[in-house]
Design a protein around this motif. Structure first.
Motif, PDB file in Angstrom:
ATOM      1  N   ASP A 584       0.794  -1.230   0.000  1.00 35.83           N
ATOM      2  CA  ASP A 584       0.000   0.000   0.000  1.00 35.83           C
ATOM      3  C   ASP A 584       0.829   1.283   0.000  1.00 35.83           C
ATOM      4  OD1 ASP A 584       0.503  -1.088   2.635  1.00 35.83           O
ATOM      5  OD2 ASP A 584      -0.515   0.684   3.396  1.00 35.83           O
ATOM      6  N   GLU A 587       3.263   3.531  -4.118  1.00 37.33           N
ATOM      7  CA  GLU A 587       3.261   4.816  -4.830  1.00 37.33           C
ATOM      8  C   GLU A 587       4.193   5.802  -4.141  1.00 37.33           C
ATOM      9  OE1 GLU A 587       0.219   3.325  -4.447  1.00 37.33           O
ATOM     10  OE2 GLU A 587      -0.364   3.015  -6.549  1.00 37.33           O
ATOM     11  N   ASP A 591       7.539   7.674  -5.492  1.00 37.98           N
ATOM     12  CA  ASP A 591       7.732   9.126  -5.380  1.00 37.98           C
ATOM     13  C   ASP A 591       9.033   9.429  -4.652  1.00 37.98           C
ATOM     14  OD1 ASP A 591       5.384   9.565  -6.656  1.00 37.98           O
ATOM     15  OD2 ASP A 591       4.236  10.154  -4.881  1.00 37.98           O
ATOM     16  N   ASN A 630       9.524  -1.810 -11.189  1.00 41.44           N
ATOM     17  CA  ASN A 630       8.287  -1.179 -10.700  1.00 41.44           C
ATOM     18  C   ASN A 630       8.521   0.094  -9.896  1.00 41.44           C
ATOM     19  OD1 ASN A 630       6.805  -3.070 -11.933  1.00 41.44           O
ATOM     20  ND2 ASN A 630       5.956  -3.992 -10.079  1.00 41.44           N
ATOM     21  N   ASP A 633      10.262   2.909 -12.942  1.00 43.85           N
ATOM     22  CA  ASP A 633       9.414   3.320 -14.070  1.00 43.85           C
ATOM     23  C   ASP A 633       8.660   4.621 -13.787  1.00 43.85           C
ATOM     24  OD1 ASP A 633       7.300   2.570 -12.462  1.00 43.85           O
ATOM     25  OD2 ASP A 633       6.593   0.939 -13.737  1.00 43.85           O
ATOM     26  N   ASN A 641       8.420   0.762 -21.708  1.00 49.96           N
ATOM     27  CA  ASN A 641       8.642  -0.289 -20.738  1.00 49.96           C
ATOM     28  C   ASN A 641       9.936  -1.040 -21.040  1.00 49.96           C
ATOM     29  OD1 ASN A 641       7.580  -1.678 -18.478  1.00 49.96           O
ATOM     30  ND2 ASN A 641       7.161  -3.402 -19.824  1.00 49.96           N
ATOM     31  N   GLN A 939     -19.931  -2.442  -7.420  1.00 52.29           N
ATOM     32  CA  GLN A 939     -19.213  -1.257  -7.877  1.00 52.29           C
ATOM     33  C   GLN A 939     -17.889  -1.642  -8.552  1.00 52.29           C
ATOM     34  OE1 GLN A 939     -20.518   1.894  -7.919  1.00 52.29           O
ATOM     35  NE2 GLN A 939     -18.764   2.061  -9.282  1.00 52.29           N
ATOM     36  N   ASN A 940     -17.184  -2.580  -7.933  1.00 54.45           N
ATOM     37  CA  ASN A 940     -15.910  -3.020  -8.522  1.00 54.45           C
ATOM     38  C   ASN A 940     -16.138  -3.639  -9.890  1.00 54.45           C
ATOM     39  OD1 ASN A 940     -14.370  -2.227  -6.387  1.00 54.45           O
ATOM     40  ND2 ASN A 940     -14.554  -4.168  -5.306  1.00 54.45           N
ATOM     41  N   ASN A 943     -16.688  -1.093 -12.478  1.00 57.17           N
ATOM     42  CA  ASN A 943     -15.413  -0.505 -12.900  1.00 57.17           C
ATOM     43  C   ASN A 943     -14.626  -1.462 -13.803  1.00 57.17           C
ATOM     44  OD1 ASN A 943     -15.963   1.736 -11.411  1.00 57.17           O
ATOM     45  ND2 ASN A 943     -14.620   1.227  -9.709  1.00 57.17           N
ATOM     46  N   HIS A 946     -15.317  -2.073 -17.656  1.00 50.70           N
ATOM     47  CA  HIS A 946     -14.731  -1.158 -18.645  1.00 50.70           C
ATOM     48  C   HIS A 946     -13.393  -1.708 -19.126  1.00 50.70           C
ATOM     49  CE1 HIS A 946     -17.619   2.059 -18.188  1.00 50.70           C
ATOM     50  NE2 HIS A 946     -17.569   1.890 -16.882  1.00 50.70           N
TER      51      HIS A 946
ATOM     52  N   TYR B  35       0.680   7.524 -18.086  1.00 48.08           N
ATOM     53  CA  TYR B  35       1.276   8.309 -16.989  1.00 48.08           C
ATOM     54  C   TYR B  35       2.533   8.997 -17.488  1.00 48.08           C
ATOM     55  CZ  TYR B  35       4.562   8.978 -13.180  1.00 48.08           C
ATOM     56  OH  TYR B  35       5.513   9.515 -12.343  1.00 48.08           O
ATOM     57  N   THR B  58       1.608   2.739 -17.496  1.00 45.08           N
ATOM     58  CA  THR B  58       2.773   3.593 -17.207  1.00 45.08           C
ATOM     59  C   THR B  58       3.267   4.309 -18.454  1.00 45.08           C
ATOM     60  OG1 THR B  58       3.377   2.085 -15.454  1.00 45.08           O
ATOM     61  CG2 THR B  58       5.092   3.590 -16.179  1.00 45.08           C
ATOM     62  N   ARG B  69       3.230  -1.481 -16.606  1.00 45.36           N
ATOM     63  CA  ARG B  69       2.182  -1.890 -15.663  1.00 45.36           C
ATOM     64  C   ARG B  69       1.070  -0.844 -15.588  1.00 45.36           C
ATOM     65  NH1 ARG B  69       3.410   0.260 -10.110  1.00 45.36           N
ATOM     66  NH2 ARG B  69       5.190   1.615 -10.413  1.00 45.36           N
ATOM     67  N   ARG B  71      -1.305   1.538 -13.643  1.00 43.61           N
ATOM     68  CA  ARG B  71      -1.232   2.269 -12.368  1.00 43.61           C
ATOM     69  C   ARG B  71      -2.652   2.710 -12.020  1.00 43.61           C
ATOM     70  NH1 ARG B  71       4.478   3.937 -12.734  1.00 43.61           N
ATOM     71  NH2 ARG B  71       4.353   5.127 -10.803  1.00 43.61           N
ATOM     72  N   LEU B  73      -3.655   4.587  -9.691  1.00 40.07           N
ATOM     73  CA  LEU B  73      -3.761   6.001  -9.320  1.00 40.07           C
ATOM     74  C   LEU B  73      -2.762   6.846 -10.109  1.00 40.07           C
ATOM     75  CD1 LEU B  73      -4.171   5.486  -5.482  1.00 40.07           C
ATOM     76  CD2 LEU B  73      -5.945   6.133  -7.087  1.00 40.07           C
ATOM     77  N   ARG B  76      -3.245  10.604  -9.810  1.00 38.06           N
ATOM     78  CA  ARG B  76      -2.750  11.186  -8.559  1.00 38.06           C
ATOM     79  C   ARG B  76      -1.229  11.358  -8.625  1.00 38.06           C
ATOM     80  NH1 ARG B  76      -1.787   7.933  -3.175  1.00 38.06           N
ATOM     81  NH2 ARG B  76      -0.009   7.464  -4.485  1.00 38.06           N
ATOM     82  N   ASP B  77      -0.551  10.342  -9.214  1.00 41.90           N
ATOM     83  CA  ASP B  77       0.915  10.412  -9.330  1.00 41.90           C
ATOM     84  C   ASP B  77       1.343  11.569 -10.233  1.00 41.90           C
ATOM     85  OD1 ASP B  77       0.853   8.216  -7.752  1.00 41.90           O
ATOM     86  OD2 ASP B  77       1.283   6.772  -9.343  1.00 41.90           O
ATOM     87  N   SER B  80       0.907  14.721  -8.192  1.00 42.05           N
ATOM     88  CA  SER B  80       1.954  14.792  -7.163  1.00 42.05           C
ATOM     89  C   SER B  80       3.277  15.245  -7.790  1.00 42.05           C
ATOM     90  CB  SER B  80       2.083  13.416  -6.513  1.00 42.05           C
ATOM     91  OG  SER B  80       3.346  13.219  -5.994  1.00 42.05           O
ATOM     92  N   ARG B  96     -13.812   7.202 -15.277  1.00 48.44           N
ATOM     93  CA  ARG B  96     -14.994   6.346 -15.441  1.00 48.44           C
ATOM     94  C   ARG B  96     -15.273   5.555 -14.161  1.00 48.44           C
ATOM     95  NH1 ARG B  96     -14.008   2.633 -20.542  1.00 48.44           N
ATOM     96  NH2 ARG B  96     -11.902   2.601 -19.705  1.00 48.44           N
ATOM     97  N   PHE B  97     -14.321   5.611 -13.225  1.00 46.99           N
ATOM     98  CA  PHE B  97     -14.452   4.779 -12.026  1.00 46.99           C
ATOM     99  C   PHE B  97     -14.764   5.629 -10.798  1.00 46.99           C
ATOM    100  CE2 PHE B  97     -10.964   2.433 -14.425  1.00 46.99           C
ATOM    101  CZ  PHE B  97     -11.884   1.731 -15.177  1.00 46.99           C
ATOM    102  N   ASP B  98     -15.507   5.038  -9.863  1.00 47.95           N
ATOM    103  CA  ASP B  98     -15.647   5.781  -8.618  1.00 47.95           C
ATOM    104  C   ASP B  98     -14.944   5.093  -7.460  1.00 47.95           C
ATOM    105  OD1 ASP B  98     -17.400   3.800  -8.188  1.00 47.95           O
ATOM    106  OD2 ASP B  98     -19.196   5.046  -8.162  1.00 47.95           O
ATOM    107  N   ALA B  99     -14.124   4.102  -7.809  1.00 52.20           N
ATOM    108  CA  ALA B  99     -13.238   3.502  -6.808  1.00 52.20           C
ATOM    109  C   ALA B  99     -12.002   3.002  -7.540  1.00 52.20           C
ATOM    110  CB  ALA B  99     -13.934   2.368  -6.097  1.00 52.20           C
ATOM    111  N   HIS B 103      -9.171  -4.560  -3.719  1.00 55.30           N
ATOM    112  CA  HIS B 103     -10.151  -4.527  -2.642  1.00 55.30           C
ATOM    113  C   HIS B 103      -9.606  -4.030  -1.310  1.00 55.30           C
ATOM    114  CE1 HIS B 103     -13.351  -6.790  -4.845  1.00 55.30           C
ATOM    115  NE2 HIS B 103     -12.299  -6.901  -5.622  1.00 55.30           N
ATOM    116  N   LYS B 105      -7.026  -2.222  -0.616  1.00 53.27           N
ATOM    117  CA  LYS B 105      -6.498  -0.859  -0.519  1.00 53.27           C
ATOM    118  C   LYS B 105      -7.237   0.042  -1.511  1.00 53.27           C
ATOM    119  CE  LYS B 105      -2.543  -2.151  -3.313  1.00 53.27           C
ATOM    120  NZ  LYS B 105      -1.237  -1.779  -3.739  1.00 53.27           N
ATOM    121  N   LYS B 106      -8.539  -0.147  -1.485  1.00 49.02           N
ATOM    122  CA  LYS B 106      -9.367   0.592  -2.409  1.00 49.02           C
ATOM    123  C   LYS B 106      -9.539   2.039  -1.950  1.00 49.02           C
ATOM    124  CE  LYS B 106     -13.731  -0.123  -2.603  1.00 49.02           C
ATOM    125  NZ  LYS B 106     -14.982  -0.862  -2.629  1.00 49.02           N
TER     126      LYS B 106
END
Lengths: 1128, 152
Positions: A584, A587, A591, A630, A633, A641, A939-940, A943, A946, B35, B58, B69, B71, B73, B76-77, B80, B96-99, B103, B105-106
């Motif tokens: 988690d 990201e 950064d 990972n 990149d 890539n 919801q998942n 998403n 798509h 990205y 990416t 890969r 990404r 988010l 957001r990156d 940032s 298009r997504f709201d999450a 699961h 770390k949604k």
């Protein structure tokens, strides 16, 4: 408007008055609640046992008397919930009333645990039988029988016993859930981490729904040692009325010990002690004495082993512990002292009590201290697992405390909780309980015991006095530094801790590292903290268990200070977080890398070589562990890539020189990176374009016809240039004019004949291609997978009805059956709508015909004129075919764009509409019940659908299979596995592959076909094994002469539905023998074996062989590839 | 006016570009599909507005179709990185997504909206939920552009 007020009559605390009212009561539970909730403690203490003698009042107070069968353990109406204090008072009085029963139970309980730890299987069973005989069925009994089966009889017997209970329809849902989870956690195949996550998911739902009672109930019952936060204990205590009195007693002990351990609560320690003192007067149990505390009858000798350990006389401490443990193996509070004495005596193995569980526990405890990270992790896991067996009572608390604190650092609050719990859970006198008590007379009584004096000195935080105590000098410094810290002498304390962190004594240095970092963070010494933590981790990687990594990251991130990112150690902390805690923070890790490179003004990882401010060790660690694809990149130094992968390869090549000791690691990584590039490229090539027409094979079919047409053309050539007559022709977009003279008609006819074959030839044309690579299975799998991942759709049964969605029934065992049935109806209807839409897409949207539908190759005047010009140049029949194929491909590519657009727009809209309908239907079905996980799953899926459609759109590009490089067998296997796993959320480790090297690589033109074959076989397994989860799939390969054999085997569920399976397999064999499978390949739901056989015999040319067999519970498919036909 | 659309799905990108052409007929609209492709443009140039997708690969697809890969988010990156490199210009997230994410770390769009508003107030102007089935995204985006003064 006047408000009506109800007045209760004044409380009259008279036994006769209350008894009279209760006897006359029409709602006795309601009136008992009034007594429980409103009457004084002294009234309840003096009179509850008297009420219990009064027939129906007694029955109502006692609740469940004895459960003769498991189904008697069920929820009933209970007296309402009052405050925690009142609930405990009420319960304690019931326990006092039942003292005879409970004293007998305690005797049998301890005998059971003693026999269990000594591995006395029969004696242990006798105790369980005796307890069942005397006290009936109980949760305690079920839990410990499951433990007994797991320990002595094995998993199968354990599961059999448990399932008999939880599958019994008469069993209460909540009991069924508990028994199932008790059984689950015993399974050796289920890690404690996985179990914890299961419970966490179960309770998460209730937390979200703000149902603290349910959440508390599950946490407490199913994972006692994991949590120490139970928000609604009073409700749980009230609900214990449903359980037999021995269960209520066991829970009383655990709850009071928990409350005493976790600091200030709504009930004070004094109140708990006061309530428990009365119980202690009637019931003889050491756990009650610990709470009170009551050491009146104890012998002073119980604390002597601790005294010897305190002063460093480890040999004596060890022998005394042996003596006491041998006399009573439930002296679990001595295990830690024993193991630590062995540690200081430099034992590598403990042979005391060999052959018993006690010996295993002791060795696992020692292993946590002395073994490397991997071995100690296994030992920790075993102890953790065993704690489940003992979780009905408190005997295991001292052991779980030891394991938790010695394996990994514990945050202060947790350390205190488990330490307190352990000190309250000993079966005889222990110095901690004396020291932690506020009874000064007790302190004075034992003050001459070094262990008590030492603990009292720690409690008083008197570091000056500590210096004077007779404690082993090896350990004195760490306590001294701790007391300095507690007295806020941070600088001095930090100095000592940092020195101690360099010692080789694991009992010392782990604590020293933890406290050093804690002090640095509290003193805002962030740079120093990062440097210290980074250096510690680099010097010894296993120290990640002692470094509070999460705490450091939380502090650093809260700073919002870019300057800190110059520090290379921050990257190391993120790395350890990523590999030991979770993904988690990935990201933030990226950064941090990006900022570090920017701050250091370097672009590429290897530029670090030029930086003299970093040590060689830091540079090596940075290159080896931080600069992975990972992470790097994120940098704007790379545009593709492939550049990232090439960078990593360069790093590996450099590392071979810099770090030759790990040559094999880097060499293997380079090989894996090359594989990765090949796999990614091939995968992209395959998924980016599936539309293919085997024009070479079509040429051989059509050449003769075209040759004949050419002859006729020469005879009509004189008409070239003659004015043409036109007829209106209905194209799919516009009306177009087509000439009708003989010459033109010949040309039109030629194009149409070629178009027909191009489109609908079942082996080499578009229809055959789309049938095999898109329509059969693949599109349904791709569109269904977002819903399957979320358990929103089910399959049809033999009669065409959608089967029950058991997942949500199991997920919400606490929801009523009628609500779940209503939800299930919505989901079945949803499954049907999704499948109907898929069928519409397959049969209508993707229907291939040269004159109509999405693939229609509308003829235009220009096509006729262009071919006429071409024919005049005197081409061969093959030139003509190439020319027409080019025209057809141009039209097809135009069609493909339209199809993609239809998928991206219309299909998305249709699916979104179906999902919206489901949501509307569910509002009614759920009847106000909170189904957070189900809502999330929908919801998942919404998403994910798509992404699925985006992926499908990529298929509608022209395949570039002629550009594929030649390959070994492993490539299509890996490609298929990767794709299959990503579609079905399947674990790649579940495939066991045995690879071979072929004499020559196979021609790249067949790569796609091989992938289709393997994908189809894997989908077959998913569809037909009927096991969930699917056990490992075995792939064996063998080379014999010019033949490569691939055998794929999987386990299947042997149930009633397998009846007639042999006949079905024979039928498949017959169809394949006669090659009559064209129709069945096009039929969804049929076995994929037909399709595989068709690919083998049409796409891969002939000479290959497919066979299959079902042996017991294993199904295997074997394909023999005639290699000679597959080489370039 | 110089505008940038960073979006990996062709169909959606087309719709966003059409929207911008309608609103800013004289503008110069650039496109990126990943990205990295977006970051490259942002670091080397300045824009009056960026429409940014949240989940993207990416890299742009290379000749063989590899895009690195995915990404969850990526948007957001990008934001940032803009902040860290002091590239301050308005960004509107169109998703298009709201999450987002797996699961365990949604992150929901609402959570992300709060996070981006709190941490990048100078860059992040808001988010719009995009649906093919409805034109409400069009209105929402228009509202944001009015609020930040790009549209009257």
């Amino acid at each position: 408007m006047k408000t009506k007020r109800k007045y209760r009559s004044k409380i009259i605390e008279s036994f006769d008055h209350v008894a009279f009212r209760l006897l006359k009561s029409k709602n006795i539970l309601k009136d008992l609640f009034y007594v429980k909730n409103s009457y004084s403690q002294s009234f309840i203490d003096s009179n509850l046992h008297r009420f219990m003698d009064l027939g129906k009042i007694g029955e109502a107070i006692l609740g469940l008397h004895k459960a003769n069968k498991y189904s008697d353990l069920c929820s009933k109406d209970i007296i309402g919930t009052s405050t925690l204090k009142r609930e405990l008072i009420w319960l304690s009085n019931i326990l006092i009333d039942q003292k005879t029963v409970l004293n007998r139970f305690i005797y049998l309980r301890d005998n059971f645990y003693k026999s269990f730890i000594l591995c006395e299987e029969d004696k242990c069973l006798e105790c369980l039988d005796q307890i069942e005989d005397e006290f009936g069925k109980s949760e305690w009994l079920i839990q410990n029988r499951i433990g007994w089966y797991g320990q002595f009889k094995g998993t199968e017997d354990q599961k059999k016993y448990s399932s008999l209970i939880y599958e019994d329809p008469a069993i209460d849902d909540s009991i069924g859930l508990k028994v199932k989870q008790f059984s689950l956690r015993e399974l050796t195949s289920l890690s404690t981490k996985r179990y914890d996550s299961t419970i966490s998911n179960l309770t998460h739902e209730m937390d979200l729904a703000e149902t603290p009672a349910g959440s508390t109930y599950l946490k407490y019952f199913l994972n006692f040692y994991k949590y120490f936060d139970y928000p609604y204990l009073q409700g749980m205590v009230a609900s214990l009325m449903d359980l037999p009195v021995i269960d209520r007693y066991s829970h009383y002990l655990k709850i009071t010990a928990h409350l005493m351990s976790c600091g200030p609560q709504e009930i004070s320690v004094e109140q708990i002690i006061s309530i428990t003192s009365r119980v202690n007067e009637s019931i003889d149990d050491y756990y009650l004495k610990n709470i009170v505390p009551d050491f009146s009858s104890d012998l002073h000798k119980g604390i002597i082993p601790f005294d010897h350990y305190t002063i460093g006389n480890y040999s004596k401490a060890k022998s005394l512990c042996e003596e006491y443990i041998k006399s009573d193996v439930l002296n679990t509070h001595l295990y830690e002292t024993y193991v630590k004495s062995c540690y200081y005596l430099e034992f590598k193995k403990i042979s005391f009590m060999d052959g018993t569980i006690c010996n295993k526990i002791l060795n696992d405890m020692l292993s946590i201290l002395i073994d490397d990270e991997y071995v100690s992790a296994l030992s920790y896991e075993r102890i953790h697992k065993l704690s489940y067996v003992f979780s009905a009572d408190l005997h295991f608390s001292p052991i779980i405390y030891f394991a938790k604190k010695e394996y990994r650092y514990l945050e202060d609050e947790q350390e205190k909780y488990y330490n307190n719990l352990a000190s309250l859970s000993s079966s005889s006198l222990n110095p901690k309980r004396i020291a932690y008590s506020d009874d000064n007379s007790l302190h004075e009584k034992y003050l001459n015991n070094p262990s008590v004096e030492f603990l009292l000195t720690l409690k008083s935080k008197n570091y000056e006095k500590l210096k004077l105590l007779d404690i082993d000098e090896k350990r004195k410094d760490i306590y001294y530094a701790k007391l300095l810290y507690e007295n806020k002498h941070f600088k001095e304390s930090l100095e000592i801790f940092q020195k101690l962190s360099l010692k080789s004594d694991i009992l010392i240095n782990g604590v020293a590292v933890y406290f050093s970092i804690k002090i640095q963070l509290e003193c805002e010494l962030y740079e120093e903290c990062l440097n210290f933590a980074g250096n510690t981790l680099l010097a010894d990687k296993s120290m990640h268990l002692k470094v509070p990594i999460t705490k450091i990251i939380t502090f650093i991130e809260s700073l919002n200070d870019n300057y800190i990112y110059r520090n290379i150690n921050l990257l190391f902390i993120y790395h350890f977080y990523s590999v030991t805690i979770g993904s988690d923070k990935n990201e933030e890790f990226c950064d941090a890398y990006d900022e570090f490179m920017y701050a250091q003004n370097i672009k590429y990882p290897l530029d670090i070589e030029s930086k003299s401010c970093f040590t060689d060790n830091q540079k090596l660690f940075f290159l080896k562990n931080i600069c992975i694809p990972n992470v790097i990149d994120v940098s704007d130094a790379y545009r593709t890539n492939e550049e990232v992968i090439s960078e990593r390869m360069q790093i590996c090549y450099t590392m071979i020189d810099l770090d030759p000791d790990n040559f094999n690691d880097y060499d293997n990584e380079i090989t894996a990176l090359i594989d990765k590039i090949i796999i990614e490229k091939s995968k992209a090539q395959i998924t980016e374009g599936r539309i293919y027409v085997d024009t070479e094979s079509l040429k051989s079919i059509l050449a003769q016809q075209v040759r004949e047409k050419l002859i006729i053309f020469h005879s009509l050539k004189k008409n070239v240039g003659v004015e043409k007559k036109y007829v209106r022709h209905n194209d799919k977009h516009d009306d177009v004019l087509i000439p009708t003279d003989d010459l033109s008609l010949l040309i039109v006819n030629t194009i149409e004949e070629v178009s027909e074959q191009f489109c609908i030839n079942s082996e080499y044309g578009l229809d055959g291609n789309i049938s095999l690579e898109i329509r059969h299975g693949h599109i349904a799998a791709q569109l269904r997978c977002p819903f399957e991942k979320g358990f929103l759709v089910t399959e049809k049964d033999g009669s065409g009805k959608y089967i029950k969605n058991n997942y949500w029934f199991q997920k919400y065992p606490i929801v009523t059956n009628s609500t779940l049935m209503a939800v299930d109806r919505c989901l079945r209807s949803f499954s049907k709508k999704i499948d109907d839409l898929i069928e519409e897409v397959r049969s209508e949207w993707l229907k291939v015909h040269f004159a109509e539908g999405a693939f229609a190759l509308g003829l235009e005047e220009n096509d006729v004129l262009e071919l006429e010009t071409k024919l005049l140049s005197g081409p061969s029949e093959l030139d003509v075919l190439d020319f027409i194929f080019d025209i057809l491909w141009e039209k097809t590519e135009f069609n493909l764009e339209e199809i993609k657009s239809r998928f991206a727009n219309d299909l998305v809209l249709k699916i979104e509409a179906i999902i919206n309908e489901l949501n509307v239907d569910l509002v009614g079905a759920k009847g106000g019940v909170f189904f957070q996980d189900l809502d999330d799953a929908i919801q998942n899926a919404k998403n994910d659908v798509h992404a699925s459609i985006d992926e499908i759109c990529k298929w509608f590009n022209r395949s570039r299979r002629n550009e594929f490089i030649d390959f070994e067998l492993i490539l299509p296997l890996k490609l298929s596995i990767e794709t299959f796993c990503s579609v079905y959320n399947f674990d790649e480790d579940s495939f066991e592959i045995q690879d071979i090297v072929l004499p020559k690589p196979i021609s790249g033109e067949f790569l796609n076909d091989f992938v289709m074959i393997f994908m189809t076989l894997f989908q077959n397994i998913k569809k037909h094994s009927r096991l969930s989860p699917i056990p490992p799939i075995k792939i064996e390969t063998e080379l014999t002469g010019g033949t490569a054999i691939v055998k794929i085997s999987n386990k299947i569920l042997l149930d009633d539905l397998r009846v007639g399976e042999s006949a079905r397999l024979k039928e498949i064999n017959d169809v394949m023998r006669d090659r009559k499978y064209y129709d069945v390949v096009n039929t969804e739901g049929k076995t994929g074996l037909y399709k595989v056989d068709k690919i083998l015999n049409t796409k891969l040319k002939s000479g290959h062989k497919l066979s299959f067999e079902m042996k017991d519970d294993e199904f295997s498919v074997q394909i023999s590839f005639a290699l000679q036909r597959l080489y370039s | 006016m110089k505008l940038l659309v960073i979006e990996d799905t062709i169909e959606k990108r087309k719709k966003l570009v059409d929207f911008l052409i309608e609103k800013f007929p004289q503008s110069n609209i650039e496109e990126a599909e990943s990205y990295n492709g977006g970051v490259e443009k942002i670091l080397n140039d300045s824009y009056d507005l960026v429409l940014l997708d949240m989940s993207m690969p990416t890299f742009d697809s290379d000749a063989s179709g590899c895009a690195g890969r995915m990404r969850a988010l990526a948007g957001r990156d990008v934001i940032s990185k803009m902040q860290r490199r002091n590239k301050i210009f308005p960004v509107v997230v169109v998703t298009r997504f709201d999450a987002f994410g797996a699961h365990d770390k949604k992150t929901t769009l609402n959570e992300l909206d709060t996070y981006l508003s709190d941490n990048y107030p100078e860059i992040y102007m808001g988010s719009v939920f995009f649906e093919y089935s409805s034109n409400s995204w069009f209105t929402e985006l228009d509202k944001i552009l009015k609020r930040i003064g790009l549209v009257k």
